[in-house]
Motif scaffolding. Structure first.
Motif, PDB file in Angstrom:
ATOM      1  N   SER A   1       0.861  -1.183   0.000  1.00 23.83           N
ATOM      2  CA  SER A   1       0.000   0.000   0.000  1.00 23.83           C
ATOM      3  C   SER A   1       0.892   1.225   0.000  1.00 23.83           C
ATOM      4  N   CYS A   2       0.382   2.330  -0.560  1.00 24.93           N
ATOM      5  CA  CYS A   2       1.222   3.515  -0.626  1.00 24.93           C
ATOM      6  C   CYS A   2       0.388   4.766  -0.427  1.00 24.93           C
ATOM      7  N   GLU A   3       1.080   5.837  -0.045  1.00 25.94           N
ATOM      8  CA  GLU A   3       0.429   7.118   0.175  1.00 25.94           C
ATOM      9  C   GLU A   3       1.409   8.224  -0.198  1.00 25.94           C
ATOM     10  N   LEU A   4       0.936   9.198  -0.974  1.00 26.61           N
ATOM     11  CA  LEU A   4       1.740  10.376  -1.267  1.00 26.61           C
ATOM     12  C   LEU A   4       1.528  11.395  -0.154  1.00 26.61           C
ATOM     13  N   THR A   5       2.598  11.749   0.531  1.00 23.85           N
ATOM     14  CA  THR A   5       2.527  12.675   1.646  1.00 23.85           C
ATOM     15  C   THR A   5       3.502  13.823   1.413  1.00 23.85           C
ATOM     16  N   ASP A   6       3.518  14.776   2.324  1.00 22.67           N
ATOM     17  CA  ASP A   6       4.477  15.876   2.234  1.00 22.67           C
ATOM     18  C   ASP A   6       5.914  15.368   2.348  1.00 22.67           C
ATOM     19  N   ALA A   7       6.081  14.202   2.970  1.00 21.91           N
ATOM     20  CA  ALA A   7       7.421  13.622   3.110  1.00 21.91           C
ATOM     21  C   ALA A   7       7.856  12.881   1.859  1.00 21.91           C
ATOM     22  N   GLY A   8       6.912  12.606   0.970  1.00 16.08           N
ATOM     23  CA  GLY A   8       7.215  11.841  -0.229  1.00 16.08           C
ATOM     24  C   GLY A   8       6.271  10.666  -0.374  1.00 16.08           C
ATOM     25  N   LEU A   9       6.669   9.668  -1.149  1.00 18.09           N
ATOM     26  CA  LEU A   9       5.873   8.450  -1.285  1.00 18.09           C
ATOM     27  C   LEU A   9       6.211   7.521  -0.135  1.00 18.09           C
ATOM     28  N   VAL A  10       5.214   7.133   0.628  1.00 18.63           N
ATOM     29  CA  VAL A  10       5.394   6.192   1.726  1.00 18.63           C
ATOM     30  C   VAL A  10       4.790   4.866   1.288  1.00 18.63           C
ATOM     31  N   PHE A  11       5.633   3.858   1.135  1.00 16.22           N
ATOM     32  CA  PHE A  11       5.182   2.541   0.676  1.00 16.22           C
ATOM     33  C   PHE A  11       5.355   1.519   1.788  1.00 16.22           C
ATOM     34  N   THR A  12       4.308   0.730   2.020  1.00 22.14           N
ATOM     35  CA  THR A  12       4.308  -0.245   3.108  1.00 22.14           C
ATOM     36  C   THR A  12       3.932  -1.621   2.580  1.00 22.14           C
ATOM     37  N   GLY A  13       4.664  -2.623   2.997  1.00 22.21           N
ATOM     38  CA  GLY A  13       4.361  -4.000   2.631  1.00 22.21           C
ATOM     39  C   GLY A  13       3.819  -4.776   3.810  1.00 22.21           C
ATOM     40  N   THR A  14       3.256  -5.928   3.522  1.00 23.72           N
ATOM     41  CA  THR A  14       2.742  -6.819   4.575  1.00 23.72           C
ATOM     42  C   THR A  14       3.629  -8.038   4.754  1.00 23.72           C
ATOM     43  N   GLY A  15       4.594  -8.211   3.851  1.00 28.92           N
ATOM     44  CA  GLY A  15       5.392  -9.427   3.852  1.00 28.92           C
ATOM     45  C   GLY A  15       4.764 -10.512   3.003  1.00 28.92           C
ATOM     46  N   LYS A  16       3.530 -10.293   2.554  1.00 27.25           N
ATOM     47  CA  LYS A  16       2.867 -11.226   1.637  1.00 27.25           C
ATOM     48  C   LYS A  16       2.933 -10.635   0.236  1.00 27.25           C
ATOM     49  N   ILE A  17       3.326 -11.447  -0.730  1.00 23.62           N
ATOM     50  CA  ILE A  17       3.513 -10.981  -2.100  1.00 23.62           C
ATOM     51  C   ILE A  17       2.604 -11.800  -3.011  1.00 23.62           C
ATOM     52  N   HIS A  18       1.808 -11.131  -3.793  1.00 21.04           N
ATOM     53  CA  HIS A  18       0.873 -11.797  -4.688  1.00 21.04           C
ATOM     54  C   HIS A  18       1.379 -11.722  -6.123  1.00 21.04           C
ATOM     55  N   GLY A  19       1.092 -12.780  -6.880  1.00 21.53           N
ATOM     56  CA  GLY A  19       1.421 -12.765  -8.294  1.00 21.53           C
ATOM     57  C   GLY A  19       0.571 -11.745  -9.028  1.00 21.53           C
ATOM     58  N   ILE A  20       0.958 -11.458 -10.268  1.00 22.52           N
ATOM     59  CA  ILE A  20       0.275 -10.414 -11.031  1.00 22.52           C
ATOM     60  C   ILE A  20       0.276 -10.785 -12.513  1.00 22.52           C
ATOM     61  N   ASP A  21      -0.779 -10.439 -13.200  1.00 20.95           N
ATOM     62  CA  ASP A  21      -0.848 -10.544 -14.657  1.00 20.95           C
ATOM     63  C   ASP A  21      -0.909  -9.115 -15.165  1.00 20.95           C
ATOM     64  N   VAL A  22       0.143  -8.659 -15.839  1.00 23.94           N
ATOM     65  CA  VAL A  22       0.250  -7.230 -16.119  1.00 23.94           C
ATOM     66  C   VAL A  22       0.902  -6.981 -17.478  1.00 23.94           C
ATOM     67  N   ASP A  23       0.375  -5.998 -18.183  1.00 27.59           N
ATOM     68  CA  ASP A  23       0.947  -5.531 -19.444  1.00 27.59           C
ATOM     69  C   ASP A  23       1.944  -4.420 -19.121  1.00 27.59           C
ATOM     70  N   LEU A  24       3.212  -4.674 -19.403  1.00 25.46           N
ATOM     71  CA  LEU A  24       4.279  -3.717 -19.075  1.00 25.46           C
ATOM     72  C   LEU A  24       4.809  -3.014 -20.312  1.00 25.46           C
ATOM     73  N   SER A  25       4.032  -2.990 -21.400  1.00 27.49           N
ATOM     74  CA  SER A  25       4.534  -2.433 -22.654  1.00 27.49           C
ATOM     75  C   SER A  25       4.943  -0.975 -22.519  1.00 27.49           C
ATOM     76  N   GLU A  26       4.257  -0.216 -21.671  1.00 29.75           N
ATOM     77  CA  GLU A  26       4.600   1.196 -21.510  1.00 29.75           C
ATOM     78  C   GLU A  26       5.687   1.420 -20.463  1.00 29.75           C
ATOM     79  N   VAL A  27       5.969   0.405 -19.662  1.00 36.69           N
ATOM     80  CA  VAL A  27       6.911   0.576 -18.547  1.00 36.69           C
ATOM     81  C   VAL A  27       7.892  -0.592 -18.502  1.00 36.69           C
ATOM     82  N   GLY A  28       8.410  -0.967 -19.668  1.00 38.62           N
ATOM     83  CA  GLY A  28       9.237  -2.160 -19.770  1.00 38.62           C
ATOM     84  C   GLY A  28      10.449  -2.166 -18.869  1.00 38.62           C
ATOM     85  N   GLU A  29      11.012  -0.997 -18.578  1.00 36.95           N
ATOM     86  CA  GLU A  29      12.219  -0.951 -17.756  1.00 36.95           C
ATOM     87  C   GLU A  29      11.981  -1.460 -16.334  1.00 36.95           C
ATOM     88  N   LEU A  30      10.715  -1.551 -15.929  1.00 33.91           N
ATOM     89  CA  LEU A  30      10.388  -2.054 -14.598  1.00 33.91           C
ATOM     90  C   LEU A  30      10.373  -3.575 -14.541  1.00 33.91           C
TER      91      LEU A  30
END
Length: 460
Positions: free
Chosen positions: A306-335
């Motif tokens: 989960s993430c939130e844009l704050t005055d400090a910047g982007l704050v990203f938090t994980g749960t330690g659980k990682i889910h698979g994803i089906d995603v089209d990365l054609s516009e963001v291939g470098e990721l």
């Protein structure tokens, strides 16, 4: 700059033994820095590039422009905070345009922006400009740019290779006009022609005539930066024809540009929060940007954070659980390398699509990711346009980088959760992320982990 490990030495990737809690200041965007340097060099008056990325790719760009006659003065303020007049402190480069000239030789290294953006600039020089680079640069696609420049009036000697090395026989100007180009292998082909187009006698009309055009955010970045420098650009997004861009001839203005943090280079640090169930803050994350890396907010949230844009910047938090994803990365291939690394630690399968063009990047990234993750016990299969990743328990081993900075950071991400991973040639990260090993260990030291937080994800 701190000393980086010796070339091809094995770097033991640190394992996270607790949730990561850290604030990581990411250096400036390579894509923005190198576009800003080109536009400032072609302007009619001096300008500033503030908080630029200082890395191998940006150094190659600045050295090349200097070799062609551009003045670049580097200054450093003791403070990175805005001054009373609103100017931004920190490192700044003053760019002083001059009549471009040869003869000279440009070393492109293995930097796509240098090998593609500067041949159009060289057509405006008085004299011959020779381009050469690393052995891998000879294999990367450049023929479409060469052919397009010839159509627009340039004289280029490449001995029929359609690739580096080559010599642009600069005549001090280029006629310009309309050109068709197949940019399905790299959006940089389009950006290369657009960036210099205001200086062409007729400007340029670029028509993409190939298959799907990858990495559209980078073309939008080019267009926005051109407009900020005073260029008139008509685009498909503005109601024009599909896949047609027009740039009118005219003077570019010297601007004062502040470079955003490189959001794609924030990826491994955000991944660390996702994998370990920690929190990572990236200061100065822009609320509006054309950088492809901004897609990480959505992609890594879908994968369990989960993430939130704050005055400090982007704050990203994980749960330690990682889910698979089906995603089209054609516009963001470098990721793709970083997402593949996280997906290898997930609790379900992932399909990464739309990135066939990655076979032509710094290395064949699809083949490299498949080979290296599988060598650690993974189950990755190449598809026609991407990767199918089935998570398996991973083990230690050598993770080869193929002189590709994003392969190195992908290996470090896996190493957070898998003991005994050693990265071959982690020093290749200097291409866009200087001091990565120190940044990585500093992040792990962080502010101290929360003992109640989940540990590393699947595959540990």
């Amino acid at each position: 700059m701190t000393e980086t490990p010796a070339l091809h030495a094995l770097w033991p990737a640190p394992v996270a033994d607790a949730a990561v809690h850290a604030t990581v200041t990411v250096p400036g965007s390579k894509s923005v820095t190198n576009r800003a340097l080109v536009l400032a060099a072609l302007a009619a008056e001096p300008g500033w590039v503030r908080r630029p990325l200082r890395s191998r790719d940006s150094q190659l760009m600045s050295d090349a422009l200097r070799a062609m006659g551009v003045g670049i003065e580097e200054t450093v303020s003791s403070s990175s905070a805005p001054a009373a007049d609103g100017s931004v402190g920190g490192e700044a480069w003053r760019i002083i345009p001059a009549a471009l000239h040869g003869p000279t030789t440009v070393d492109v290294g293995n930097a796509g922006t240098v090998m593609r953006f500067l041949p159009p600039v060289a057509t405006l020089a008085d004299g011959d400009i020779r381009f050469d680079g690393d052995p891998r640069s000879y294999e990367r696609p450049l023929g479409q740019v060469i052919t397009a420049l010839r159509t627009l009036g340039a004289r280029i000697d490449d001995d029929g290779r359609g690739a580096l090395p080559l010599t642009v026989q600069g005549g001090g100007a280029l006629e310009g006009g309309t050109v068709e180009i197949d940019a399905s292998n790299s959006s940089q082909f389009v950006s290369a022609l657009l960036l210099s187009a205001p200086r062409f006698n007729q400007g340029v009309e670029v028509r993409h005539v190939g298959g799907n055009l990858p990495s559209m955010p980078h073309i939008r970045m080019t267009v926005e930066m051109l407009r900020a420098a005073g260029a008139q650009v008509d685009t498909p997004e503005a109601g024009g024809e599909k896949d047609v861009w027009r740039v009118a001839p005219g003077a570019l203005l010297g601007r004062d540009m502040v470079v955003e943090p490189d959001l794609s280079n924030a990826q491994p640090f955000l991944a660390a929060a996702l994998i370990t169930g920690g929190t990572v803050t990236i200061p100065d994350w822009p609320r509006r940007t054309t950088q492809p890396g901004d897609a990480l907010r959505r992609i890594f949230t879908e994968m369990g954070g989960s993430c939130e844009l704050t005055d400090a910047g982007l704050v990203f938090t994980g749960t330690g659980k990682i889910h698979g994803i089906d995603v089209d990365l054609s516009e963001v291939g470098e990721l793709t390398p970083g997402i593949a690394a996280v997906a290898a630690l997930a609790d379900s399968e992932s399909v990464l699509r739309g990135v066939a063009h990655l076979r032509l990047h710094e290395t064949d990234r699809l083949a490299a990711l498949t080979k290296e993750i599988n060598a650690l016990g993974g189950d990755v299969t190449e598809t026609a346009d991407g990767l199918h990743i089935r998570p398996r328990p991973l083990h230690g081993g050598t993770f080869h980088t193929y002189d590709d900075h994003r392969m190195a950071t992908a290996g470090a991400v896996i190493g957070l959760a898998v003991k005994g991973v050693e990265i071959e040639n982690v020093a290749t990260t200097a291409k866009t992320l200087p001091d990565f090993p120190k940044m990585w260990t500093d992040m792990l030291a962080g502010d101290g982990g929360d003992p109640a937080a989940p540990g590393p994800g699947a595959g540990a």
